[in-house]
Scaffold this motif. Structure first.
Motif, short mmCIF file in Angstrom:
data_model
loop_
_atom_site.label_atom_id
_atom_site.label_comp_id
_atom_site.label_asym_id
_atom_site.label_seq_id
_atom_site.Cartn_x
_atom_site.Cartn_y
_atom_site.Cartn_z
N PRO A 141 -1.54 12.55 -4.04
CA PRO A 141 -0.28 13.22 -4.43
C PRO A 141 -0.15 14.58 -3.77
CG PRO A 141 -1.37 12.24 -6.34
CD PRO A 141 -2.35 12.14 -5.21
N GLN A 142 1.03 14.87 -3.23
CA GLN A 142 1.32 16.14 -2.57
C GLN A 142 2.49 16.79 -3.28
OE1 GLN A 142 -0.55 17.10 0.16
NE2 GLN A 142 -1.73 15.21 0.08
N LYS A 143 2.39 18.10 -3.53
CA LYS A 143 3.50 18.77 -4.21
C LYS A 143 4.67 19.02 -3.27
CE LYS A 143 1.65 23.45 -3.46
NZ LYS A 143 1.24 24.70 -4.12
N PHE A 203 5.82 16.91 -0.84
CA PHE A 203 6.59 15.73 -0.51
C PHE A 203 6.07 14.52 -1.28
CE2 PHE A 203 2.99 15.58 2.36
CZ PHE A 203 2.65 14.24 2.35
N SER A 204 6.89 13.50 -1.37
CA SER A 204 6.47 12.21 -1.90
C SER A 204 6.90 11.14 -0.90
CB SER A 204 7.07 11.95 -3.28
OG SER A 204 8.49 12.01 -3.22
N LEU A 205 6.13 10.05 -0.83
CA LEU A 205 6.35 9.05 0.23
C LEU A 205 5.99 7.68 -0.30
CD1 LEU A 205 5.38 9.40 3.94
CD2 LEU A 205 4.54 7.44 2.67
N ALA A 206 6.76 6.69 0.13
CA ALA A 206 6.46 5.30 -0.22
C ALA A 206 6.93 4.41 0.92
CB ALA A 206 7.12 4.89 -1.53
N ALA A 207 6.27 3.25 1.09
CA ALA A 207 6.64 2.31 2.15
C ALA A 207 6.31 0.90 1.67
CB ALA A 207 5.92 2.62 3.45
N ALA A 208 7.02 -0.08 2.24
CA ALA A 208 6.77 -1.48 1.88
C ALA A 208 7.26 -2.37 3.01
CB ALA A 208 7.47 -1.84 0.58
N MET A 209 6.60 -3.54 3.14
CA MET A 209 7.00 -4.53 4.16
C MET A 209 7.03 -5.90 3.49
SD MET A 209 5.27 -5.41 7.85
CE MET A 209 3.76 -6.04 7.11
N TYR A 210 8.12 -6.64 3.74
CA TYR A 210 8.31 -7.97 3.19
C TYR A 210 8.54 -8.93 4.36
CZ TYR A 210 9.25 -4.92 -0.78
OH TYR A 210 9.17 -3.94 -1.73
N PRO A 211 7.46 -9.60 4.88
CA PRO A 211 7.61 -10.46 6.06
C PRO A 211 8.49 -11.67 5.76
CG PRO A 211 5.30 -9.92 5.63
CD PRO A 211 6.07 -9.52 4.42
N ALA A 212 9.21 -12.13 6.79
CA ALA A 212 10.02 -13.34 6.66
C ALA A 212 9.12 -14.57 6.62
CB ALA A 212 11.01 -13.44 7.82
N THR A 213 8.02 -14.55 7.38
CA THR A 213 7.01 -15.61 7.32
C THR A 213 5.77 -15.02 6.67
OG1 THR A 213 6.18 -15.03 9.52
CG2 THR A 213 7.95 -16.66 9.41
N LYS A 214 4.69 -15.79 6.65
CA LYS A 214 3.47 -15.25 6.08
C LYS A 214 2.97 -14.04 6.86
CE LYS A 214 1.41 -19.10 3.56
NZ LYS A 214 0.20 -19.90 3.33
N VAL A 215 3.26 -14.03 8.18
CA VAL A 215 2.84 -12.94 9.04
C VAL A 215 4.06 -12.43 9.80
CG1 VAL A 215 1.25 -12.20 10.84
CG2 VAL A 215 0.61 -14.07 9.32
N GLY A 216 4.32 -11.14 9.76
CA GLY A 216 5.51 -10.57 10.38
C GLY A 216 5.18 -9.69 11.57
N GLY A 217 6.26 -9.18 12.20
CA GLY A 217 6.10 -8.31 13.37
C GLY A 217 6.50 -6.88 13.09
N ASP A 218 7.00 -6.57 11.87
CA ASP A 218 7.32 -5.19 11.52
C ASP A 218 6.04 -4.43 11.18
OD1 ASP A 218 9.88 -5.92 11.85
OD2 ASP A 218 10.56 -5.47 9.82
N PHE A 219 6.11 -3.11 11.22
CA PHE A 219 4.97 -2.30 10.78
C PHE A 219 5.46 -0.91 10.39
CE2 PHE A 219 5.31 -1.48 15.30
CZ PHE A 219 5.07 -0.11 15.42
N TYR A 220 4.65 -0.23 9.62
CA TYR A 220 4.88 1.17 9.31
C TYR A 220 3.54 1.87 9.24
CZ TYR A 220 3.60 -0.03 4.48
OH TYR A 220 2.94 -0.46 3.37
#
Length: 845
Positions: free
Chosen positions: A475-477, A479-496
């Motif tokens: 935790p940082q005072k 900033f706050s940050l969140a990320a998520a990835m929901y692949p279309a197949t079991k394995v996707g090509g997006d990243f963060y």
């Protein structure tokens, strides 16, 4: 009475016996006659064959010996080349270490090594030596500090000393850090001996002059060292903040370049340079290569020559050494070269004699075996002939047994019937049927196994991809940050990706590979790593963020065998100031939520995606984030999402959803709300529609830093204190180059807010008011926080007055806060504990 005739079974038996016996006698006699002829012919040619084979073996072994000599010397050449490059790497490593110490003195403690002038030192320890000139002019504090820093290299010298004669670092200021590798009992370090203690000056040595003239490791010619032995040195300069600071290197003996035998000895060999000078040699002192050999070695030929040394015949083989201008030669005696050929000739003669003896025995043995086999075969023929009558009934039994096996599920069973009639055709039909059944069951098993394997690979790839995503930050005072990835197949090509570069900088990245599935996921993992390495490399070298993407693009192209490309957005946030620098490589422009305003971060059309073309220059941009500014990063899996009617989600729906949620929600809530909205759109009213593209989001909420250069004034909450506040804010505005128009508007706002606090917050009680001011950005913007501990009151909850109504119909009050809202760009209210905090922001242009 008629004599009984033989039936067909007996006739067949007699016919088979007669035919078999005649055939056997014919073949047996032919075999015996052939064996006798071979034995007689071999006996006549025995001596001639023996001599011819022995001569051929000797000549072949001689040719092999000559080729072996050339291969052996080429192998030694490659070994020496490897040793040369290893020595250069050691010297380069030593130079880099000393240069790093001198360029970063704050990172190292001052060390003190033994001084050769103080006492006679033993070998096996690093020490420092001062030239007579340095002693006479004295050692300044700055030079003493430099010597203390360079002394940190002692452990590295000790490590390298296991492989070399000596290791040294000679400064142009007249001091030398030296390491004698000898650890023999009673050995005295060379520069602490009386004859060298006051006379040695490294700067007067030839190797020092050579090292000052180059910028890479280089070998000297062979010379006699101060210890009296023949050596070759490898030297190069090292550097401080002003440039070349001196020369360092190692002294090499033959054992550093020549391969030692198992007993520790070094074979006869020598190394010659392109001038014909022998650099290192383990040859007898009386040896000298002929002019012909010396010339061919200088011309970098590979070969061998016969020569005489001390009246003995030798073979000298030679070959060039890669990556140098040297050649290596090795000397072998004639007996050593030819011993295999002579041994092979002698062995072949012995083997031929042994073969002749064995051949005679084999002829006699085969004759006896022929007679025995004849008796055995005759008995066997008699037995088999008696059984032939039964053979005609076997096809029927074979068909019955085959049908039983097929019924049991044994599809590998084959019915062997070769009668040439309908029974054979029936057997072939059975075999065809079993092949078809076997193929069908195998195909079913193969498909089931392949499906299981693919599912296992996808599951493993999904686990790998998930493990590559970053873990949540502490935790940082600020900033706050969140990320998520929901692949279309079991394995996707997006990243963060996100990570703290240090305590002041945060890096964020989001990207989309031009495909989906396992291959795209693996490419994604590599691209994510390359981008991160590029950013860390740029930060370490003080380069702009655009250079990091230039480096990452070239790295991705170098390993891009599948011709994928990557759209990516990456940015670096200065946590202390709110400055956000970013580069958009063909990715969707992120959304900036600032108060009630929504906008897209500017991007540049010239910034192409990664992985398409080498040496592309990228353009970066910088914005100033305010407190509670939110950046929403996403991939086109959101805007291009389609429902059952092939209608896209579009930017408009995304903007509407963001406006609905606003920047007051936590990043996790923003992501969940957007994801639920997209999935609901795809599914529609119960339609069985699957997600067609990966959905990835990253939300960064910058809450600001307590020490963002804010100034404050604390005054009693009384109207008469207004002038102090006006003066405090006016001075800050003028100093920052704000326009007079904006200052006048701001003064009206400040007066309205402070007078309300003074008159209504404390109900005639004496108390204080705090005003915090922060100027930032270009053109300048100001942020003012009015803080009091009065009764809770949120002026923003009051409805704006109807300024179109007549004075009689207009409600009393609310006009002042309405004026404030119109004159500022943003206004927010918070109740923290027992404090009212009203924050305004205004562009001072």
């Amino acid at each position: 009475m008629k004599a009984m005739k033989l039936d067909i079974k007996k006739r067949l038996l007699m016919l088979m016996l007669l035919g078999s016996l005649l055939s056997f006698l014919f073949l047996g006699s032919s075999l015996l006659y052939g064996l006798y002829g071979v034995w007689d012919s071999f006996n006549d040619k025995k001596e001639e064959i023996t001599v011819a084979v022995a001569d051929y073996t000797r000549d072949f072994a001689k040719d092999q010996a000559q080729e072996s000599m050339e291969r052996a010397v080429e192998l030694k050449s490659e070994t020496v080349s490897f040793q040369v490059n290893a020595i250069k790497e050691d010297v380069k490593y030593l130079s880099d270490e000393v240069s790093v110490i001198l360029h970063s003195p704050q990172s190292y403690e001052l060390m003190k090594l033994p001084n050769a002038a103080d006492e006679k030192l033993p070998g096996g320890i690093p020490y420092v030596h001062y030239s007579s000139q340095l002693k006479s002019q004295g050692i300044s504090p700055e030079l003493e500090k430099e010597i203390g820093l360079v002394s940190n290299i002692g452990e590295q010298m000790r490590s390298l000393g296991r492989y070399y004669v000596n290791v040294f670092v000679a400064s142009q200021n007249g001091y030398t850090v030296y390491y004698d590798t000898s650890e023999e009992k009673g050995y005295v370090a060379i520069l602490s001996r009386d004859e060298w203690r006051d006379t040695y000056d490294a700067r007067k040595r030839d190797w020092y002059s050579l090292g000052m003239s180059v910028n890479e490791p280089v070998f000297t010619d062979v010379y006699t060292s101060i210890t009296g032995i023949k050596i070759v040195s490898c030297v190069m300069p090292y550097y401080d903040q002003n440039g070349v600071a001196g020369v360092l290197g190692v002294d090499c003996s033959p054992k550093n370049l020549f391969v030692q035998g198992e007993d520790g000895t070094i074979n006869n060999g020598f190394i010659i340079n392109d001038k014909g000078v022998i650099l290192l040699s383990t040859m007898p002192k009386t040896f000298a290569p002929t002019s012909k050999v010396s010339k061919r070695m200088r011309q970098r030929f590979t070969g061998y020559e016969k020569m005489y040394v001390d009246g003995e015949e030798y073979f000298l083989s030679y070959a060039p050494i890669n990556d140098t201008k040297w050649s290596i030669g090795t000397l072998l005696s004639k007996e050593e070269v030819m011993k295999d050929a002579v041994s092979a000739q002698r062995s072949m003669v012995e083997q031929m004699n042994s073969f002749y003896t064995s051949f005679v025995r084999i002829i006699l043995l085969m004759g006896g075996l022929t007679i025995i086999i004849s008796l055995v075969v005759f008995s066997f023929i008699l037995f088999c002939s008696a059984k032939m009558a039964v053979r005609f009934s076997r096809p029927v039994y074979a068909l019955m047994e085959g049908a039983d096996e097929i019924a049991k599920g044994n599809f590998q069973h084959k019915i062997q019937v070769q009668t040439g009639d309908e029974l054979e055709q029936l057997a072939e039909s059975f075999n065809t049927m079993t092949d078809a059944l076997s193929h069908y069951t195998s195909e079913i098993a193969h498909r089931a196994k392949e499906k299981s394997r693919i599912e296992a690979e996808l599951s493993a790839a999904t686990h790998i991809q998930t493990s590559l995503l970053p873990t949540p930050l502490p935790p940082q005072k600020e900033f706050s940050l969140a990320a998520a990835m929901y692949p279309a197949t079991k394995v996707g090509g997006d990243f963060y990706d996100y990570y703290l570069i240090d305590e002041s900088y945060l890096a964020v990245t989001i990207g989309d590979v031009s495909d989906k599935g396992v291959a795209a996921a693996l490419f994604m993992a590599g691209a994510k790593t390359v981008i991160k390495n590029g950013i860390l490399r740029a930060v370490k070298k003080g380069l702009p963020l655009a250079d990091a993407l230039f480096y990452a693009n070239n790295q991705i192209i170098a390993a891009n065998k599948e011709y994928y490309f990557v759209s990516a957005f990456t940015g670096i946030l200065n946590i202390k100031t709110g400055e956000f620098t970013y580069v958009n490589c063909g990715h969707n422009p992120p959304v900036l939520l600032d108060g009630n305003k929504m906008s897209y971060l500017p991007s540049f059309k010239t910034n192409a995606v990664l992985g398409v073309m080498e040496d592309l220059n990228y353009t970066q941009n910088t914005i100033q984030l305010k407190s509670n500014s939110v950046i929403f990063l996403y991939t086109d899996g959101i805007t291009f999402a389609r429902n059952g009617s092939l209608e896209m989600f579009t930017k408009k729906r995304m903007e509407e959803k963001l406006s609905e949620m606003g920047n007051r929600k936590a990043p996790e809530e923003l992501i969940k709300g957007m994801k639920d909205s997209v999935i609901s759109f795809i599914k529609g009213s119960g339609e069985n529609v699957e997600q067609s593209d990966d959905i990835t989001m990253l939300v960064l909420n910058y809450t600001g830093c307590d020490d963002m250069e804010a100034e404050e004034i604390i005054v009693p909450a009384k109207v008469e204190e207004l002038s102090k506040i006006i003066s405090f804010i006016s001075n800050m505005s003028v100093t920052s180059g704000c326009s007079q128009r904006s200052i006048n508007q701001l003064m009206l706002v400040v007066e309205e807010i402070f007078v309300n606090i003074a008159e209504y917050a404390y109900k005639d009680k004496d108390a204080l008011a705090v005003i915090k001011a922060r100027m930032y950005g270009n053109p300048p913007e100001i942020e003012l926080k009015f803080i009091d501990e009065g009764i809770p009151y949120n002026p923003l909850e009051r409805d704006d007055p109807d300024i179109e109504a007549s004075l009689d119909d207009r409600k009393i009050g609310g006009l002042g806060i309405y004026l404030v809202k119109k004159k500022v760009d943003d206004i927010t209210y918070q109740r923290q504990g027992n404090k009212n905090i009203l924050t305004i922001r205004k562009k001072m242009i």
